[in-house]
Scaffold this motif. Sequence first.
Motif, PDB file in Angstrom:
ATOM      1  N   LEU A  19      57.624   8.285  60.724  1.00  0.00           N
ATOM      2  CA  LEU A  19      57.078   8.441  62.070  1.00  0.00           C
ATOM      3  C   LEU A  19      57.383   7.217  62.931  1.00  0.00           C
ATOM      4  O   LEU A  19      57.749   7.334  64.108  1.00  0.00           O
ATOM      5  CB  LEU A  19      55.570   8.678  61.981  1.00  0.00           C
ATOM      6  N   LEU A  20      57.251   6.031  62.353  1.00  0.00           N
ATOM      7  CA  LEU A  20      57.480   4.807  63.124  1.00  0.00           C
ATOM      8  C   LEU A  20      58.935   4.623  63.532  1.00  0.00           C
ATOM      9  O   LEU A  20      59.225   3.847  64.443  1.00  0.00           O
ATOM     10  CB  LEU A  20      57.000   3.591  62.325  1.00  0.00           C
ATOM     11  N   THR A  21      59.870   5.304  62.873  1.00  0.00           N
ATOM     12  CA  THR A  21      61.263   5.191  63.322  1.00  0.00           C
ATOM     13  C   THR A  21      61.447   5.818  64.699  1.00  0.00           C
ATOM     14  O   THR A  21      62.444   5.535  65.382  1.00  0.00           O
ATOM     15  CB  THR A  21      62.231   5.880  62.333  1.00  0.00           C
ATOM     16  N   LEU A  22      60.504   6.652  65.127  1.00  0.00           N
ATOM     17  CA  LEU A  22      60.552   7.239  66.462  1.00  0.00           C
ATOM     18  C   LEU A  22      59.846   6.371  67.494  1.00  0.00           C
ATOM     19  O   LEU A  22      59.892   6.671  68.689  1.00  0.00           O
ATOM     20  CB  LEU A  22      59.916   8.629  66.457  1.00  0.00           C
ATOM     21  N   ALA A  23      59.179   5.317  67.039  1.00  0.00           N
ATOM     22  CA  ALA A  23      58.439   4.443  67.941  1.00  0.00           C
ATOM     23  C   ALA A  23      59.394   3.481  68.652  1.00  0.00           C
ATOM     24  O   ALA A  23      60.580   3.385  68.341  1.00  0.00           O
ATOM     25  CB  ALA A  23      57.372   3.668  67.172  1.00  0.00           C
ATOM     26  N   THR A  24      58.852   2.757  69.623  1.00  0.00           N
ATOM     27  CA  THR A  24      59.621   1.753  70.345  1.00  0.00           C
ATOM     28  C   THR A  24      59.543   0.452  69.552  1.00  0.00           C
ATOM     29  O   THR A  24      58.663  -0.376  69.773  1.00  0.00           O
ATOM     30  CB  THR A  24      59.065   1.562  71.764  1.00  0.00           C
ATOM     31  N   LEU A  25      60.447   0.271  68.616  1.00  0.00           N
ATOM     32  CA  LEU A  25      60.416  -0.895  67.742  1.00  0.00           C
ATOM     33  C   LEU A  25      61.087  -2.078  68.426  1.00  0.00           C
ATOM     34  O   LEU A  25      62.211  -1.954  68.926  1.00  0.00           O
ATOM     35  CB  LEU A  25      61.116  -0.579  66.415  1.00  0.00           C
TER      36      LEU A  25
ATOM     37  N   ALA B  70      51.123  14.046  61.267  1.00  0.00           N
ATOM     38  CA  ALA B  70      52.319  13.232  61.494  1.00  0.00           C
ATOM     39  C   ALA B  70      53.421  14.044  62.167  1.00  0.00           C
ATOM     40  O   ALA B  70      54.067  13.565  63.117  1.00  0.00           O
ATOM     41  CB  ALA B  70      52.819  12.649  60.172  1.00  0.00           C
ATOM     42  N   LEU B  71      53.631  15.277  61.707  1.00  0.00           N
ATOM     43  CA  LEU B  71      54.699  16.093  62.289  1.00  0.00           C
ATOM     44  C   LEU B  71      54.359  16.513  63.716  1.00  0.00           C
ATOM     45  O   LEU B  71      55.248  16.564  64.581  1.00  0.00           O
ATOM     46  CB  LEU B  71      54.957  17.319  61.421  1.00  0.00           C
ATOM     47  N   LEU B  72      53.097  16.795  63.988  1.00  0.00           N
ATOM     48  CA  LEU B  72      52.712  17.145  65.355  1.00  0.00           C
ATOM     49  C   LEU B  72      52.923  15.966  66.298  1.00  0.00           C
ATOM     50  O   LEU B  72      53.438  16.129  67.413  1.00  0.00           O
ATOM     51  CB  LEU B  72      51.254  17.616  65.394  1.00  0.00           C
ATOM     52  N   LEU B  73      52.524  14.768  65.863  1.00  0.00           N
ATOM     53  CA  LEU B  73      52.723  13.580  66.703  1.00  0.00           C
ATOM     54  C   LEU B  73      54.209  13.312  66.899  1.00  0.00           C
ATOM     55  O   LEU B  73      54.660  13.010  68.006  1.00  0.00           O
ATOM     56  CB  LEU B  73      52.043  12.370  66.070  1.00  0.00           C
ATOM     57  N   ALA B  74      54.983  13.441  65.821  1.00  0.00           N
ATOM     58  CA  ALA B  74      56.428  13.217  65.922  1.00  0.00           C
ATOM     59  C   ALA B  74      57.074  14.229  66.867  1.00  0.00           C
ATOM     60  O   ALA B  74      57.942  13.877  67.673  1.00  0.00           O
ATOM     61  CB  ALA B  74      57.065  13.299  64.537  1.00  0.00           C
ATOM     62  N   LEU B  75      56.635  15.484  66.791  1.00  0.00           N
ATOM     63  CA  LEU B  75      57.188  16.515  67.664  1.00  0.00           C
ATOM     64  C   LEU B  75      56.819  16.241  69.119  1.00  0.00           C
ATOM     65  O   LEU B  75      57.644  16.396  70.030  1.00  0.00           O
ATOM     66  CB  LEU B  75      56.674  17.886  67.238  1.00  0.00           C
ATOM     67  N   LEU B  76      55.574  15.800  69.343  1.00  0.00           N
ATOM     68  CA  LEU B  76      55.128  15.477  70.700  1.00  0.00           C
ATOM     69  C   LEU B  76      55.945  14.323  71.276  1.00  0.00           C
ATOM     70  O   LEU B  76      56.427  14.386  72.412  1.00  0.00           O
ATOM     71  CB  LEU B  76      53.639  15.116  70.681  1.00  0.00           C
ATOM     72  N   VAL B  77      56.119  13.272  70.473  1.00  0.00           N
ATOM     73  CA  VAL B  77      56.881  12.106  70.936  1.00  0.00           C
ATOM     74  C   VAL B  77      58.338  12.470  71.191  1.00  0.00           C
ATOM     75  O   VAL B  77      58.920  12.090  72.216  1.00  0.00           O
ATOM     76  CB  VAL B  77      56.784  10.976  69.886  1.00  0.00           C
ATOM     77  N   SER B  78      58.929  13.223  70.276  1.00  0.00           N
ATOM     78  CA  SER B  78      60.333  13.606  70.429  1.00  0.00           C
ATOM     79  C   SER B  78      60.539  14.507  71.640  1.00  0.00           C
ATOM     80  O   SER B  78      61.497  14.344  72.399  1.00  0.00           O
ATOM     81  CB  SER B  78      60.823  14.320  69.174  1.00  0.00           C
ATOM     82  N   GLY B  79      59.627  15.456  71.816  1.00  0.00           N
ATOM     83  CA  GLY B  79      59.738  16.340  72.971  1.00  0.00           C
ATOM     84  C   GLY B  79      59.598  15.589  74.284  1.00  0.00           C
ATOM     85  O   GLY B  79      60.350  15.824  75.240  1.00  0.00           O
ATOM     86  N   ALA B  80      58.626  14.651  74.339  1.00  0.00           N
ATOM     87  CA  ALA B  80      58.451  13.854  75.559  1.00  0.00           C
ATOM     88  C   ALA B  80      59.683  13.000  75.835  1.00  0.00           C
ATOM     89  O   ALA B  80      60.133  12.884  76.987  1.00  0.00           O
ATOM     90  CB  ALA B  80      57.218  12.965  75.424  1.00  0.00           C
ATOM     91  N   ALA B  81      60.260  12.410  74.779  1.00  0.00           N
ATOM     92  CA  ALA B  81      61.462  11.599  74.955  1.00  0.00           C
ATOM     93  C   ALA B  81      62.632  12.446  75.452  1.00  0.00           C
ATOM     94  O   ALA B  81      63.402  12.026  76.322  1.00  0.00           O
ATOM     95  CB  ALA B  81      61.833  10.912  73.646  1.00  0.00           C
ATOM     96  N   ALA B  82      62.758  13.656  74.904  1.00  0.00           N
ATOM     97  CA  ALA B  82      63.853  14.531  75.318  1.00  0.00           C
ATOM     98  C   ALA B  82      63.717  14.942  76.777  1.00  0.00           C
ATOM     99  O   ALA B  82      64.707  14.987  77.519  1.00  0.00           O
ATOM    100  CB  ALA B  82      63.892  15.772  74.424  1.00  0.00           C
ATOM    101  N   LEU B  83      62.487  15.201  77.218  1.00  0.00           N
ATOM    102  CA  LEU B  83      62.265  15.658  78.586  1.00  0.00           C
ATOM    103  C   LEU B  83      62.426  14.531  79.610  1.00  0.00           C
ATOM    104  O   LEU B  83      62.716  14.808  80.781  1.00  0.00           O
ATOM    105  CB  LEU B  83      60.870  16.279  78.710  1.00  0.00           C
ATOM    106  N   THR B  84      62.208  13.305  79.195  1.00  0.00           N
ATOM    107  CA  THR B  84      62.253  12.177  80.142  1.00  0.00           C
ATOM    108  C   THR B  84      63.564  11.406  80.102  1.00  0.00           C
ATOM    109  O   THR B  84      63.705  10.414  80.806  1.00  0.00           O
ATOM    110  CB  THR B  84      61.096  11.206  79.852  1.00  0.00           C
ATOM    111  N   GLN B  85      64.521  11.844  79.294  1.00  0.00           N
ATOM    112  CA  GLN B  85      65.811  11.158  79.270  1.00  0.00           C
ATOM    113  C   GLN B  85      66.526  11.326  80.599  1.00  0.00           C
ATOM    114  O   GLN B  85      66.518  12.419  81.176  1.00  0.00           O
ATOM    115  CB  GLN B  85      66.703  11.727  78.159  1.00  0.00           C
ATOM    116  N   PRO B  86      67.147  10.241  81.117  1.00  0.00           N
ATOM    117  CA  PRO B  86      67.924  10.388  82.352  1.00  0.00           C
ATOM    118  C   PRO B  86      69.104  11.325  82.142  1.00  0.00           C
ATOM    119  O   PRO B  86      69.769  11.277  81.116  1.00  0.00           O
ATOM    120  CB  PRO B  86      68.396   8.947  82.642  1.00  0.00           C
ATOM    121  N   ARG B  87      69.328  12.181  83.081  1.00  0.00           N
ATOM    122  CA  ARG B  87      70.369  13.186  82.944  1.00  0.00           C
ATOM    123  C   ARG B  87      71.427  13.013  84.024  1.00  0.00           C
ATOM    124  O   ARG B  87      71.114  12.817  85.185  1.00  0.00           O
ATOM    125  CB  ARG B  87      69.781  14.574  83.042  1.00  0.00           C
TER     126      ARG B  87
END
Length: 564
Positions: free
Chosen positions: A128-134, A420-437
Amino acid sequence: MFLTMIRRRWLPIAGGLLLIGLFAGLHLLAHGYHFGLTEDAHAVHLPFLEQTLDPALFPGDPMLATRSGYPSFYFQLLALATRLAPIPTLFLIVHLLTLLAYLAAVAGLSLRLAPDRLPLRPLLIGLLLTLATLPVLGGDDLVLRSALPRHVGLALALWALLAGLLERRLLAFALAGLSINLHALSGGFALALLLAGDLLRLPWRRWAAPLLAAALGLLLALPTLIWSWQAAEPLTPAWIDLLRLRSSQHSFPLTWPLTDFVAFGLWIWLAGLTWWPLRRNEQGRWLAGAALAVALLAAIGFMGAEVWPLGPILRWQLFRSTRLLTVLALPLVVRWFLTTWDRGGLARAGSLVTLLALFAPWPIVWIAGVLAGGLLTALASWAPLDGLARAVAVQIVRTRRLRLGRFLAWPAAVRWTTAALLLALLVSGAAALTQPRVPADLLVAWRDVQIWARENTPVDAAFITPPYYYGFRVESQRPVVGEWKDGTQQYFSVPFTAAWWQRMRDLHAAGASDIRYNDLSAAEVTAIAQKYQADFIVFFIERELPFPVVYRNQWFRVYQVSPG
């Protein structure tokens, strides 16, 4: 007996591999996969590969000439592999394997350094932490978006460190040595951390073993070491000045924002809280040795950049060794989370606040959240306040009995996996939606210009292109006067640095986002074309110049500026 062995040994392994695969998919969702025009590093790397496959490409292009000073066999290996798959497919395969190897190394480190009654917990939190802002210093990050030498080198370096931690010494140093041949910085830093960790873990009478293993690693890295020695050039004060102008984010720490240092310090502080009780055992001493190696490299990097600027120190980008320490600290942070969570009460609330803060994309919020979480866990030692927090938690569970009761009645493994999977999915989805396009039609148009150039101009036709808009070489396979991105090659060629900067000045580019190129007059275009023997110039469609238009689309216009 056979079924028992499957249940106790192979099912956990299969479950771990499944989780690693799931998190690889979440990384792809969060960060996407970048190839070609959508990956800025490919503006350099794909032309390197294309020229390796066909040396006749890019004649006279000064950026491609820096390949001789770039000590990596990565492109030769990819060139051999193109016999098995086309380049786009090959890059995707390499990226997926690299991502899986990186996540597997993190999982192995978490299981080793954060032992738990339920092994699934450190595995889940580590992934999960590999998806965090390290936090990483030196303008680096731990986001894997494509098949790049530094990503492959990172994965190999982490496996070397895991092997070193497990006292598989020969394997560890061999991996580090081999990775130097793909990405010298990652492999070299791993070798330094392995040696320092073993020297601090072992009594001095047993130092011969790690020293001999380090010699083996250097022996395996000999091809790249020889290459680096032969490509070495005297570094000048002018080179250092231009490096500060173009790439200060990698080599000059006093130019970095204070938040970078604060975030990195807080991350190491969280890991240190767990490391302290382990400081006297072998693993603790090994980790201390690795951390001291990074601290020494960073100190040398600071002195060689800001006190007495030294070319070789600047070229080695020593602060980028911190990303290995960041990943080594990750399982210790996992252990801190699990320990504070199990304490319950205010400590559990503090661990949750800290965990959520690590996913904040804004440095100030990240820092404030980690500080707030740390403060809550510290206040948990005050019995009256902690008792109040426990009473509030009990009341919340009672008032939400129908919702929480059913969830809390699930087995622990199911609860942790689900959360853990729900949090990871939430974080990943938010990151995907906010990426500059970038507008899709703009990318298509930029690729179309390059395809037209490849199909309708001779191989030695040189193009003047917007320096702030990178990657024209990727699909066109034609030399260009220069791009701002080319400046990254100043680390590998001193003569190129001055030549590149002169080209940027001629193109009116003083920075990565400087768009004064768009205001070039016809006389300036003619002078640049004559100076660099360019045949064509590319502008955005709205710019009109008194030259023959040889190609246009909805975004770009190509003029012929040579007599033809």
